[in-house]
Design an enzyme around this catalytic site. Structure first.
Site, mmCIF file in Angstrom:
data_model
loop_
_atom_site.group_PDB
_atom_site.id
_atom_site.type_symbol
_atom_site.label_atom_id
_atom_site.label_comp_id
_atom_site.label_asym_id
_atom_site.label_seq_id
_atom_site.Cartn_x
_atom_site.Cartn_y
_atom_site.Cartn_z
ATOM 1 N N PRO A 79 20.495 41.593 9.010
ATOM 2 C CA PRO A 79 19.378 40.888 9.666
ATOM 3 C C PRO A 79 19.770 40.320 11.038
ATOM 4 C CG PRO A 79 19.583 40.200 7.376
ATOM 5 C CD PRO A 79 20.791 41.017 7.681
ATOM 6 N N CYS A 80 21.066 39.961 11.176
ATOM 7 C CA CYS A 80 21.537 39.438 12.470
ATOM 8 C C CYS A 80 21.412 40.513 13.538
ATOM 9 C CB CYS A 80 23.004 39.020 12.386
ATOM 10 S SG CYS A 80 23.370 37.760 11.166
ATOM 11 N N LYS A 81 21.833 41.728 13.165
ATOM 12 C CA LYS A 81 21.806 42.824 14.132
ATOM 13 C C LYS A 81 20.363 43.180 14.489
ATOM 14 C CE LYS A 81 24.933 45.043 11.632
ATOM 15 N NZ LYS A 81 25.792 46.109 11.137
ATOM 16 N N CYS A 100 26.350 41.455 9.152
ATOM 17 C CA CYS A 100 25.062 40.890 8.729
ATOM 18 C C CYS A 100 23.928 41.720 9.338
ATOM 19 C CB CYS A 100 24.989 39.432 9.168
ATOM 20 S SG CYS A 100 23.343 38.733 9.170
#
Lengths: 180, 375
Positions: free
Chosen positions: A77-79, A75
């Protein structure tokens, strides 16, 4: 008579103060796009392992304001938000704010370990390969975060990535620490 | 051309009207695990309540002749007026196709798609009157397709998914394009052979089944799709039914890029007959006499169809969120053609894919907080 005046003044003062504090809480939460609960419920407990095999339970953090973040290595955006989570942990960790990130990757311990190394993450990163905790928290998209108060109750739901070390975020955590 | 303009205007309208819905892209996919190469029909399903538009340019090179699995040289077939030979023989063909597609996902499990194209075919011919390039261009048939996912083991990050595809090919492509540049004047204005016509002229049902598996960092799957040709067109013939089976594996090797390998199998039937107009005027027969032999192997409706298998390698890039580009190269591994007919040489395809979230999209408004936890 004086006693009546005292109670009356106290009552009026509280009538003014309580909405202000509630509004203040709502305002700082709203700026960060936090959804507040209608009924505050105890956050579902879990016991998960870190990449080193250490078992961590949510109960270990009772009495602290906690940010639980669900993420995955696939993901993007998570990173993107992981570095700002590390920064807010470094700023507010000593003041009673705990950050926990739960990876929902299936059997990707090595890759999670790599991210911890790459981003120099020092807050607890837990593994949920069976997706059990993800399901207990009804995660339908990533990243998703929850705010938990020092009383162990859910105080907020956040869908999507955030700049966790922004001024709005600091204000939000400050409010979270005051909430009981 | 009107349909092309209409599709272009519709795409522009949707893009402009969606611009207000500046997507909140800080949210990962709602049902990841569904990545498919974009050249496969039904690949590239948008997120729920989002549009996606696809434009691709394909170049296909056909070179040399084949009958069954045997290659044939041009001189085996003509050009000659001798018995058993043809007066015109194809040598190669360059085909360029511009394809436009649009899709919208109504729910997590159902998406509707429209796909159309514009093709330009140039076939190099050698004839008893000299060499020349036979040319045709026009809209292809337009495909209207619905894809319904009836099984998945997890909505957020499924490892297995099964979907059915159903649709209709609308006969927007012409079937009566005429020869304009034959070296013999009398042949100009005659109907071009069957394979040079960009359309089918029939309303054809499309049916398919897709299996998708994800095992991070791999995506793999199988896609079967058939276009059935049941009715005759207004020239009293029909194209053969088509069956395609695509097997693919994709590997994400970088945050913004992935590589893919595909095996693309295809079987398709021959034409049922020559066009009515050709039969009446002898357009494709020697001396323009319908009782005489075929002028070129392209005229014989039985010289179409066959089975082939291509290997495709591809790269997909997502340089910035909402934009995807893909490049594919296909090479033939096996060809068994109802010949003699031109054989496939290679195929190159460049695709650009744009995701357009609407205000109803989760990527715009985020996910709803769960009621079960007091929200």
């Amino acid at each position: 008579m004086n006693a009546i005046k005292y109670y009356l003044l106290t009552f009026i003062f509280l009538q003014i103060l309580i909405p202000i504090s509630v509004l203040g809480h709502e305002d700082s939460f709203a700026k960060m796009g936090v959804v507040s609960p209608k009924n505050e419920k105890i956050a579902p407990n879990f016991i998960l392992e870190t990449v080193t095999g250490e078992k961590i339970s949510l109960k270990d953090f009772k009495g602290k304001a906690v940010l639980i973040n669900f993420w995955a290595t696939w993901c993007q955006p998570c990173k993107n938000e992981l570095p700002s989570m590390q920064r807010i942990y470094e700023i507010l960790g000593s003041e009673g704010v705990e950050v926990i990130a739960i990876s929902i990757d299936r059997n990707k311990k090595e890759r999670v370990e790599q991210y911890i190394k790459n981003y120099n993450l020092t807050f607890p990163i837990l593994l949920d390969p069976s997706q059990k905790v993800r399901k207990d928290y009804f995660i339908l998209g990533l990243p998703t975060s929850y705010l938990i108060g020092s009383d162990g109750k859910l105080k907020g739901f956040i869908s999507g990535a955030r700049e966790w070390d922004s001024n709005d975020s600091k204000e939000m955590f400050s409010t979270l620490m005051r909430l009981q | 051309m009107k349909l092309f303009k209409f599709i272009f205007s519709a795409v522009l309208f949707i893009l402009l009207s969606s611009s207000a819905a500046t997507a909140y892209i800080g949210l990962c996919c709602a049902h990841c695990g569904g990545n498919m190469p974009l050249n496969i029909m039904g690949g590239g399903i948008p997120e729920t309540h989002e549009y996606r538009f696809k434009i691709s340019e394909m170049y296909m090179s056909m070179d040399g002749l084949r009958d069954g699995t045997d290659e044939k040289s041009t001189s085996d077939l003509g050009p000659s007026t001798a018995a058993g030979k043809f007066r015109g023989v194809p040598k190669s063909m360059d085909s360029y196709m511009t394809m436009l597609g649009g899709a919208y996902s109504f729910t997590d499990n159902f998406a509707a798609m429209i796909m159309g194209g514009y093709v330009r075919n140039t076939m190099s011919m050698t004839t008893t009157a000299g060499d020349y390039d036979m040319f045709s261009q026009g809209l292809t048939d337009t495909k209207l397709i619905g894809k319904y996912r009836f099984y998945h083991d997890d909505n957020l990050a499924p490892t297995k998914q099964l979907s059915v595809v159903g649709g209709l090919a609308v006969p927007t492509g012409r079937i009566t394009i005429k020869n304009t540049n034959h070296p013999t004047k009398t042949m100009r204005g005659k109907l071009l052979p069957l394979g040079m016509q960009p359309g089918s002229g029939t309303w054809d049902p499309i049916l398919g089944l897709t299996f998708q598996k994800s095992a991070d960092p791999f995506w793999m799957g199988a896609n079967f799709i058939t276009t059935q040709r049941w009715g005759l067109n207004d020239q009293d013939y029909k194209k053969g039914s088509e069956y395609a089976l695509d097997l693919y594996v994709m590997r994400q090797f970088n945050e913004k890029a992935l590589a893919s390998f595909q095996l693309n199998g295809k079987a398709w039937g021959d034409y049922s007959d020559e066009p009515k107009t050709g039969k009446e005027n002898g357009d494709c027969h020697a001396m323009l006499n319908s009782t005489r032999e075929w002028m070129t192997p392209l005229c014989d409706p039985t010289n179409y169809g066959g089975v082939n298998l291509h290997a495709t390698v591809g790269m997909q890039f997502q340089p910035v969120p909402l934009h995807v580009a893909e490049l594919n190269l296909s090479l033939p591994l096996y060809q068994n053609l109802n010949g003699p007919q031109l054989q496939s040489d290679f195929m190159l395809r460049l695709t650009y894919y744009l995701e357009v979230p609407t205000k109803k999209s989760r990527r715009y408004k985020g996910f709803s907080a769960p009621k079960q936890l007091g929200f």
